[in-house]
Design a protein around this motif. Sequence first.
Motif, PDB file in Angstrom:
ATOM      1  N   ARG A   1      45.004   9.409   7.785  1.00 37.96           N
ATOM      2  CA  ARG A   1      46.166   9.950   7.048  1.00 37.96           C
ATOM      3  C   ARG A   1      46.834  11.053   7.852  1.00 37.96           C
ATOM      4  O   ARG A   1      48.051  11.127   7.960  1.00 37.96           O
ATOM      5  CB  ARG A   1      45.731  10.526   5.706  1.00 37.96           C
ATOM      6  CG  ARG A   1      45.507   9.475   4.669  1.00 37.96           C
ATOM      7  CD  ARG A   1      45.035  10.107   3.386  1.00 37.96           C
ATOM      8  NE  ARG A   1      45.052   9.132   2.315  1.00 37.96           N
ATOM      9  CZ  ARG A   1      45.555   9.355   1.107  1.00 37.96           C
ATOM     10  NH1 ARG A   1      46.093  10.506   0.820  1.00 37.96           N
ATOM     11  NH2 ARG A   1      45.530   8.434   0.185  1.00 37.96           N
ATOM     12  N   ARG A   2      45.975  11.914   8.427  1.00 35.62           N
ATOM     13  CA  ARG A   2      46.497  13.027   9.217  1.00 35.62           C
ATOM     14  C   ARG A   2      47.253  12.499  10.439  1.00 35.62           C
ATOM     15  O   ARG A   2      48.326  12.976  10.784  1.00 35.62           O
ATOM     16  CB  ARG A   2      45.342  13.932   9.649  1.00 35.62           C
ATOM     17  CG  ARG A   2      45.778  15.320  10.038  1.00 35.62           C
ATOM     18  CD  ARG A   2      44.618  16.237  10.346  1.00 35.62           C
ATOM     19  NE  ARG A   2      43.686  15.666  11.294  1.00 35.62           N
ATOM     20  CZ  ARG A   2      42.408  15.447  11.036  1.00 35.62           C
ATOM     21  NH1 ARG A   2      41.915  15.732   9.868  1.00 35.62           N
ATOM     22  NH2 ARG A   2      41.612  14.929  11.940  1.00 35.62           N
ATOM     23  N   ARG A   3      46.692  11.458  11.030  1.00 35.97           N
ATOM     24  CA  ARG A   3      47.308  10.870  12.216  1.00 35.97           C
ATOM     25  C   ARG A   3      48.683  10.308  11.865  1.00 35.97           C
ATOM     26  O   ARG A   3      49.634  10.422  12.617  1.00 35.97           O
ATOM     27  CB  ARG A   3      46.404   9.762  12.765  1.00 35.97           C
ATOM     28  CG  ARG A   3      46.502   9.607  14.260  1.00 35.97           C
ATOM     29  CD  ARG A   3      45.518   8.586  14.784  1.00 35.97           C
ATOM     30  NE  ARG A   3      44.144   8.939  14.478  1.00 35.97           N
ATOM     31  CZ  ARG A   3      43.305   8.165  13.796  1.00 35.97           C
ATOM     32  NH1 ARG A   3      43.712   7.009  13.324  1.00 35.97           N
ATOM     33  NH2 ARG A   3      42.083   8.535  13.568  1.00 35.97           N
ATOM     34  N   ARG A   4      48.764   9.700  10.688  1.00 37.38           N
ATOM     35  CA  ARG A   4      50.040   9.123  10.251  1.00 37.38           C
ATOM     36  C   ARG A   4      51.078  10.208   9.986  1.00 37.38           C
ATOM     37  O   ARG A   4      52.258  10.023  10.223  1.00 37.38           O
ATOM     38  CB  ARG A   4      49.843   8.275   8.997  1.00 37.38           C
ATOM     39  CG  ARG A   4      49.714   6.803   9.334  1.00 37.38           C
ATOM     40  CD  ARG A   4      49.591   5.990   8.078  1.00 37.38           C
ATOM     41  NE  ARG A   4      48.327   6.270   7.403  1.00 37.38           N
ATOM     42  CZ  ARG A   4      48.000   5.727   6.233  1.00 37.38           C
ATOM     43  NH1 ARG A   4      48.829   4.928   5.622  1.00 37.38           N
ATOM     44  NH2 ARG A   4      46.844   5.999   5.684  1.00 37.38           N
ATOM     45  N   ARG A   5      50.604  11.355   9.509  1.00 34.91           N
ATOM     46  CA  ARG A   5      51.540  12.463   9.243  1.00 34.91           C
ATOM     47  C   ARG A   5      52.095  13.026  10.545  1.00 34.91           C
ATOM     48  O   ARG A   5      53.267  13.322  10.665  1.00 34.91           O
ATOM     49  CB  ARG A   5      50.818  13.576   8.479  1.00 34.91           C
ATOM     50  CG  ARG A   5      50.968  13.497   6.985  1.00 34.91           C
ATOM     51  CD  ARG A   5      50.853  14.864   6.332  1.00 34.91           C
ATOM     52  NE  ARG A   5      49.724  15.647   6.784  1.00 34.91           N
ATOM     53  CZ  ARG A   5      48.496  15.552   6.273  1.00 34.91           C
ATOM     54  NH1 ARG A   5      48.260  14.700   5.296  1.00 34.91           N
ATOM     55  NH2 ARG A   5      47.517  16.292   6.721  1.00 34.91           N
ATOM     56  N   VAL A   6      51.176  13.101  11.542  1.00 36.12           N
ATOM     57  CA  VAL A   6      51.592  13.659  12.833  1.00 36.12           C
ATOM     58  C   VAL A   6      52.512  12.691  13.561  1.00 36.12           C
ATOM     59  O   VAL A   6      53.492  13.075  14.176  1.00 36.12           O
ATOM     60  CB  VAL A   6      50.331  13.983  13.686  1.00 36.12           C
ATOM     61  CG1 VAL A   6      50.711  14.439  15.080  1.00 36.12           C
ATOM     62  CG2 VAL A   6      49.507  15.058  12.989  1.00 36.12           C
ATOM     63  N   LYS A   7      52.156  11.384  13.483  1.00 34.06           N
ATOM     64  CA  LYS A   7      52.969  10.362  14.158  1.00 34.06           C
ATOM     65  C   LYS A   7      53.462   9.363  13.119  1.00 34.06           C
ATOM     66  O   LYS A   7      52.944   8.255  12.999  1.00 34.06           O
ATOM     67  CB  LYS A   7      52.133   9.630  15.208  1.00 34.06           C
ATOM     68  CG  LYS A   7      51.603  10.512  16.316  1.00 34.06           C
ATOM     69  CD  LYS A   7      50.710   9.674  17.223  1.00 34.06           C
ATOM     70  CE  LYS A   7      50.096  10.520  18.314  1.00 34.06           C
ATOM     71  NZ  LYS A   7      49.150   9.756  19.130  1.00 34.06           N
ATOM     72  N   PRO A   8      54.477   9.765  12.337  1.00 35.74           N
ATOM     73  CA  PRO A   8      54.915   8.887  11.249  1.00 35.74           C
ATOM     74  C   PRO A   8      55.523   7.576  11.739  1.00 35.74           C
ATOM     75  O   PRO A   8      55.595   6.608  10.989  1.00 35.74           O
ATOM     76  CB  PRO A   8      55.931   9.731  10.497  1.00 35.74           C
ATOM     77  CG  PRO A   8      56.329  10.812  11.423  1.00 35.74           C
ATOM     78  CD  PRO A   8      55.251  10.996  12.417  1.00 35.74           C
ATOM     79  N   ASP A   9      55.972   7.548  13.016  1.00 35.57           N
ATOM     80  CA  ASP A   9      56.585   6.325  13.523  1.00 35.57           C
ATOM     81  C   ASP A   9      55.530   5.240  13.780  1.00 35.57           C
ATOM     82  O   ASP A   9      55.832   4.064  13.827  1.00 35.57           O
ATOM     83  CB  ASP A   9      57.359   6.618  14.813  1.00 35.57           C
ATOM     84  CG  ASP A   9      56.518   7.366  15.822  1.00 35.57           C
ATOM     85  OD1 ASP A   9      55.713   8.231  15.375  1.00 35.57           O
ATOM     86  OD2 ASP A   9      56.641   7.098  17.021  1.00 35.57           O
ATOM     87  N   LEU A  10      54.293   5.676  13.966  1.00 36.30           N
ATOM     88  CA  LEU A  10      53.227   4.706  14.196  1.00 36.30           C
ATOM     89  C   LEU A  10      52.429   4.563  12.903  1.00 36.30           C
ATOM     90  O   LEU A  10      52.139   5.550  12.239  1.00 36.30           O
ATOM     91  CB  LEU A  10      52.288   5.193  15.302  1.00 36.30           C
ATOM     92  CG  LEU A  10      52.877   5.229  16.706  1.00 36.30           C
ATOM     93  CD1 LEU A  10      51.887   5.856  17.643  1.00 36.30           C
ATOM     94  CD2 LEU A  10      53.240   3.841  17.179  1.00 36.30           C
ATOM     95  N   LEU A  11      52.086   3.348  12.604  1.00 34.76           N
ATOM     96  CA  LEU A  11      51.352   3.132  11.359  1.00 34.76           C
ATOM     97  C   LEU A  11      49.988   3.795  11.405  1.00 34.76           C
ATOM     98  O   LEU A  11      49.598   4.540  10.541  1.00 34.76           O
ATOM     99  CB  LEU A  11      51.226   1.626  11.098  1.00 34.76           C
ATOM    100  CG  LEU A  11      50.674   1.268   9.720  1.00 34.76           C
ATOM    101  CD1 LEU A  11      51.634   1.696   8.629  1.00 34.76           C
ATOM    102  CD2 LEU A  11      50.422  -0.233   9.637  1.00 34.76           C
ATOM    103  N   GLN A  12      49.223   3.511  12.450  1.00 35.51           N
ATOM    104  CA  GLN A  12      47.868   4.061  12.550  1.00 35.51           C
ATOM    105  C   GLN A  12      47.517   4.367  14.009  1.00 35.51           C
ATOM    106  O   GLN A  12      46.360   4.277  14.397  1.00 35.51           O
ATOM    107  CB  GLN A  12      46.857   3.040  12.038  1.00 35.51           C
ATOM    108  CG  GLN A  12      46.955   2.698  10.587  1.00 35.51           C
ATOM    109  CD  GLN A  12      45.928   3.450   9.790  1.00 35.51           C
ATOM    110  OE1 GLN A  12      45.120   4.189  10.327  1.00 35.51           O
ATOM    111  NE2 GLN A  12      45.951   3.285   8.495  1.00 35.51           N
ATOM    112  N   SER A  13      48.485   4.648  14.825  1.00 36.39           N
ATOM    113  CA  SER A  13      48.270   4.799  16.264  1.00 36.39           C
ATOM    114  C   SER A  13      47.621   3.541  16.848  1.00 36.39           C
ATOM    115  O   SER A  13      46.555   3.596  17.444  1.00 36.39           O
ATOM    116  CB  SER A  13      47.370   5.994  16.575  1.00 36.39           C
ATOM    117  OG  SER A  13      47.862   7.129  15.975  1.00 36.39           O
TER     118      SER A  13
END
Lengths: 346, 229
Positions: free
Chosen positions: A168-180
């Motif tokens: 979830r945190r990763r998605r917030r940081v990189k909203p353009d990527l679904l899950q990196s």
Amino acid sequence: MGHPISDYFRRLVEETAASWNRFWFTPTDAYGVSVLRVLTGAAALLYLLGWTPGLTRWFGVNGILPVQTVTNVLTVGADNGAGFQWSYLSLIHTNGGLWAAHVVAIVIAVLYLLGVYSRLTSVLTFVVVLGYTHRAPMLADMFEPILCMMLFYMCLAPSGAYLSFDSRRRRRVKPDLLQSPNDADGLIKSATANLATRLMQVHLVGFYLAMGLSQLGGLDWWNGGAMWMYIADSDSRLIDLTSIARLRSGIFFVNAWTHGIILFELTYAVLIWKRLTRPLLIGVSVFMWSAFALVSGRIPFSLLMILGNAAFIAPAAYRALAQRFASQKTAETTKPAQPARQPAAV
Amino acid sequence: MAEMSTPNKATATADQLPGQAFRSFVTLFLLIHLFCVIISLSSVNVASALQIKLLDTLKPYTQLLRIDLNSTRYHFTYADDHEQSHSIEIEFLDGPRQGETVSLPDVGIRGSLRRRRFQTLAQVMAYGASDGNDANLAEFAKALGANSLQDQTEGAVLVRCRRHRTQPRNLQVATKDNPRDPFDEAYYTTVYEARVWKDKSGRVNVLKMSATGEVAPLTKEGAKNGASN
């Protein structure tokens, strides 16, 4: 003559190396290890919570197993050996300190279960669980070594890739990527996810082999009477099946169950690797361990053996299950509202 | 369902695999680790002299990570005497709880780890009794006694390890030795008994009264009077 032999060995080395690489290092979808994180996290949490009611009774200042007693037993006991069963709990000499450490341990397990800083909390959860098992190794049963094995391998995997606060945190940081994602399919694939899963699979199969082969060394497993020891154990069993002894064919039932356990364990170790037989073995495993739990009262161990099957289920199967669950949920929320009941015409 | 992540031969190409250095390092780890796992799992019940030597050498790694199974009974049962169900009894010989007997496990629901831990400790004691491991038994008895006497400045208890024999398969014929009630006293035997007492200085002492196959050297009354002193 020299050529065919050297060719054979060259081919043997090359193909073994290729198979080895394929087996251990092929990157795989990290969804599988994320599911395993949730399952092993729940098991670790239950294990730690299980210590809560008797924590100071066992390990407290005037507990049943003070540090000195455990040290003496491990030092004197010829079977146990000593020296490397290190536990941070042995450094705590007050009841207050013990409670504080226990709360911290539970918090760590909860964080691991939820996938908060999974890389760190997976290692800490393993250390914490080891701390409890090493504090009193004589109290360990069949459950602890399997739990420790699973937690150890989860330390190697990117277990927070999905189903976690980390994702979830990763998605917030990189909203353009679904899950990196790092794969064309949009999946997070990782060689260490495969490595951890493979190690868990191999080690679990090792446990099955150790069980089956060591049972073959016991007379009661050959004469079919071993399961009676559990059926007639009135202190532990959850269901009483002793009435079958009064039946004429009751003895055959006990014999069949005893032989069936060994047959299942040895078959599992071999056929779980075959795609076709795997679902069948997993199904039989759930049935077998559930029945064993009821008759022996060894619920935590049996649950862990059922949970171990999760290492053999493909991440794609988990994804399909999750998508099915999500689509059902969506369908429920988007269901058109029932038309308001019209007042009856007068 | 239950399809495993068996790597597809066609898709597992060299460019998908991690670097050579990583693979070499991990392969070395795998070889060492799996060797330790195999040695630990293969010597769970019976071990050759070579396996014992290897286990001892690998101890720093296998014990630390709990790979060492440490005689865990993964065979479930061989129907040996010490594999029967056992419990621990604490009988208070004096003080405010005189005459009271506490049977452990006294807590936890059936099947819980909480209850199992007491049963495992009792089983370890039973194994020690059949093995003649008096030193360890004395340690356990002393700790159990001290725990029971923690609220008293001085006093004495009897610590007993009791075996609960399982009923025979032939239950149609109830006999004096094998009655129908699984909790009948006929199914119980004391495999170890020790007197533990706390003296005025707070020191906890232990005296073995009997163990498997032995005749108790002292009567309960003798123990109560502190015959060992």
